[in-house]
Design a protein around this motif. Structure first.
Motif, PDB file in Angstrom:
ATOM      1  N   ALA A   1       0.804  -1.213   0.000  1.00 54.95           N
ATOM      2  CA  ALA A   1       0.000   0.000   0.000  1.00 54.95           C
ATOM      3  C   ALA A   1       0.841   1.269   0.000  1.00 54.95           C
ATOM      4  CB  ALA A   1      -0.961  -0.015   1.194  1.00 54.95           C
ATOM      5  N   PRO A   2       1.884   1.418   0.844  1.00 56.66           N
ATOM      6  CA  PRO A   2       2.702   2.627   0.755  1.00 56.66           C
ATOM      7  C   PRO A   2       3.355   2.797  -0.608  1.00 56.66           C
ATOM      8  CG  PRO A   2       3.103   1.501   2.825  1.00 56.66           C
ATOM      9  CD  PRO A   2       2.287   0.580   1.980  1.00 56.66           C
ATOM     10  N   GLY A   3       3.760   1.684  -1.234  1.00 55.17           N
ATOM     11  CA  GLY A   3       4.363   1.801  -2.561  1.00 55.17           C
ATOM     12  C   GLY A   3       3.383   2.368  -3.570  1.00 55.17           C
ATOM     13  N   ARG A   4       2.127   1.941  -3.481  1.00 60.17           N
ATOM     14  CA  ARG A   4       1.116   2.472  -4.393  1.00 60.17           C
ATOM     15  C   ARG A   4       0.796   3.921  -4.063  1.00 60.17           C
ATOM     16  NH1 ARG A   4      -3.079  -2.683  -4.860  1.00 60.17           N
ATOM     17  NH2 ARG A   4      -1.662  -4.028  -6.043  1.00 60.17           N
ATOM     18  N   LEU A   5       0.794   4.263  -2.771  1.00 57.59           N
ATOM     19  CA  LEU A   5       0.586   5.660  -2.393  1.00 57.59           C
ATOM     20  C   LEU A   5       1.672   6.548  -2.984  1.00 57.59           C
ATOM     21  CD1 LEU A   5      -0.542   5.403   1.341  1.00 57.59           C
ATOM     22  CD2 LEU A   5      -1.846   6.399  -0.532  1.00 57.59           C
ATOM     23  N   HIS A   6       2.910   6.100  -2.901  1.00 55.64           N
ATOM     24  CA  HIS A   6       4.017   6.875  -3.457  1.00 55.64           C
ATOM     25  C   HIS A   6       3.896   6.989  -4.977  1.00 55.64           C
ATOM     26  CE1 HIS A   6       6.491   5.652   0.315  1.00 55.64           C
ATOM     27  NE2 HIS A   6       5.809   6.754   0.518  1.00 55.64           N
ATOM     28  N   ALA A   7       3.466   5.898  -5.628  1.00 53.47           N
ATOM     29  CA  ALA A   7       3.289   5.947  -7.074  1.00 53.47           C
ATOM     30  C   ALA A   7       2.197   6.936  -7.448  1.00 53.47           C
ATOM     31  CB  ALA A   7       2.960   4.552  -7.609  1.00 53.47           C
ATOM     32  N   HIS A   8       1.098   6.950  -6.694  1.00 55.22           N
ATOM     33  CA  HIS A   8       0.023   7.905  -6.955  1.00 55.22           C
ATOM     34  C   HIS A   8       0.509   9.331  -6.728  1.00 55.22           C
ATOM     35  CE1 HIS A   8      -3.819   5.672  -7.577  1.00 55.22           C
ATOM     36  NE2 HIS A   8      -3.062   4.683  -7.155  1.00 55.22           N
ATOM     37  N   GLU A   9       1.288   9.535  -5.681  1.00 61.19           N
ATOM     38  CA  GLU A   9       1.814  10.869  -5.400  1.00 61.19           C
ATOM     39  C   GLU A   9       2.690  11.359  -6.544  1.00 61.19           C
ATOM     40  OE1 GLU A   9       5.414  11.995  -2.735  1.00 61.19           O
ATOM     41  OE2 GLU A   9       3.674  11.854  -1.406  1.00 61.19           O
ATOM     42  N   ALA A  10       3.571  10.477  -7.044  1.00 56.52           N
ATOM     43  CA  ALA A  10       4.455  10.857  -8.148  1.00 56.52           C
ATOM     44  C   ALA A  10       3.661  11.132  -9.416  1.00 56.52           C
ATOM     45  CB  ALA A  10       5.483   9.750  -8.389  1.00 56.52           C
ATOM     46  N   ASP A  11       2.666  10.279  -9.725  1.00 51.52           N
ATOM     47  CA  ASP A  11       1.869  10.480 -10.933  1.00 51.52           C
ATOM     48  C   ASP A  11       1.076  11.776 -10.855  1.00 51.52           C
ATOM     49  OD1 ASP A  11       2.738   8.147 -12.144  1.00 51.52           O
ATOM     50  OD2 ASP A  11       1.144   6.937 -11.266  1.00 51.52           O
ATOM     51  N   LEU A  12       0.525  12.079  -9.678  1.00 52.95           N
ATOM     52  CA  LEU A  12      -0.240  13.312  -9.519  1.00 52.95           C
ATOM     53  C   LEU A  12       0.654  14.532  -9.670  1.00 52.95           C
ATOM     54  CD1 LEU A  12      -3.039  14.435  -8.863  1.00 52.95           C
ATOM     55  CD2 LEU A  12      -2.435  14.356  -6.450  1.00 52.95           C
TER      56      LEU A  12
END
Length: 207
Positions: free
Chosen positions: A59-70
Motif C-alpha cells: 500500500a505505501p508503494g502504491r501511495l508513493h506511485a500515486h503521489e508521483a503520478d499526480l
C-alpha cells in the motif's frame, strides 16, 4: 515564454501528453491494500489475521506511485499552459498553484526518508515553475527595457539541474531491457519524465 509560436505549441503538446499519461496511471493502479499471501496447500481460515507487513508493504508503494503520478501530471499540464499562455496569466496565479505543493513536498521529504529524492525533485520542479512565471511577469512589466528574466545564476543552476536530469533519465531509458510488458510498466513512465525534463530545460532556456 519567449520564442517561436511553433516551438511553444510543440512543447505544450509534448508536456500535456506526458501529464495526461501520468494522470491516466491513477486509474490503472487503484490504491487499495493487498491481502496477505497464502501458503500453497494451506487451508484458508475465514477471519484469520493478516500477516504483519503483508499489506503495509504494497500500500505505501502504491501511495508513493500515486503521489508521483499526480505531481508529474500537474507539472505536465502546467508546463503546457505556461508554454502557450506565457505572461497572459499573472505570475501570482502560478505561484499559488505551484507554491503550496512545493512547500508540502519539501516538508514531506524532511519528515519521511522514503522517496525523499523523488519528493525533492518534484518540489524543485514546482519551485522552478513559480520562479519562471514570476520572473517572466516581472520582465514583461518593464515595457521597452527588455531586461533579462530572473536571476542568471539561478536560471543557470536550474538549467544544469534539469539538463543533468534529462541526461540521467535518457540513459536509464536506453539501458532498460525487457519485453513489451517491461516497456509499458517502466519505459513509458521514464519517457514521460524525460520529456518533462527536456520541456523544463527548454522553458528555462527561453527566459
Amino acid at each position: 515564454m519567449h520564442g517561436p509560436d511553433l516551438v511553444s505549441w510543440l512543447l505544450a503538446a509534448l508536456t500535456a501528453a506526458s501529464g495526461g499519461y501520468c494522470l491516466s496511471r491513477l486509474r490503472r493502479a487503484p490504491c487499495t491494500p493487498v491481502t496477505a499471501p497464502t501458503v500453497p496447500g494451506a487451508p484458508a481460515v475465514p477471519g484469520a489475521p493478516a500477516v504483519p507487513g503483508a499489506a503495509t508493504g504494497a500500500a505505501p508503494g502504491r501511495l508513493h506511485a500515486h503521489e508521483a503520478d499526480l505531481a508529474e501530471g500537474l507539472m505536465g499540464f502546467g508546463m503546457a499552459a505556461m508554454a502557450v499562455a506565457g505572461t497572459a496569466v499573472p505570475g501570482e496565479v502560478w505561484a499559488w498553484v505551484y507554491g503550496p505543493p512545493a512547500v508540502l513536498l519539501v516538508l514531506a521529504a524532511a519528515r519521511r526518508p522514503d522517496r525523499r529524492a523523488h519528493r525533492l525533485h518534484h518540489a524543485v520542479g514546482a519551485l522552478a515553475m513559480t520562479y519562471m512565471a514570476l520572473a517572466m511577469t516581472a520582465a514583461h512589466g518593464h515595457a521597452g527595457h527588455h531586461p533579462a528574466a530572473g536571476s542568471p545564476a539561478l536560471t543557470g543552476a536550474l538549467l544544469a539541474y534539469f539538463g543533468g536530469y534529462a541526461l540521467w533519465s535518457g540513459s536509464r531509458l536506453l539501458s532498460g531491457s525487457g519485453g513489451t510488458a517491461a516497456v509499458a510498466s517502466a519505459g513509458l513512465p521514464r519517457a514521460c519524465r524525460l520529456s518533462m525534463g527536456i520541456g523544463m530545460f527548454a522553458m528555462l532556456l527561453t527566459m
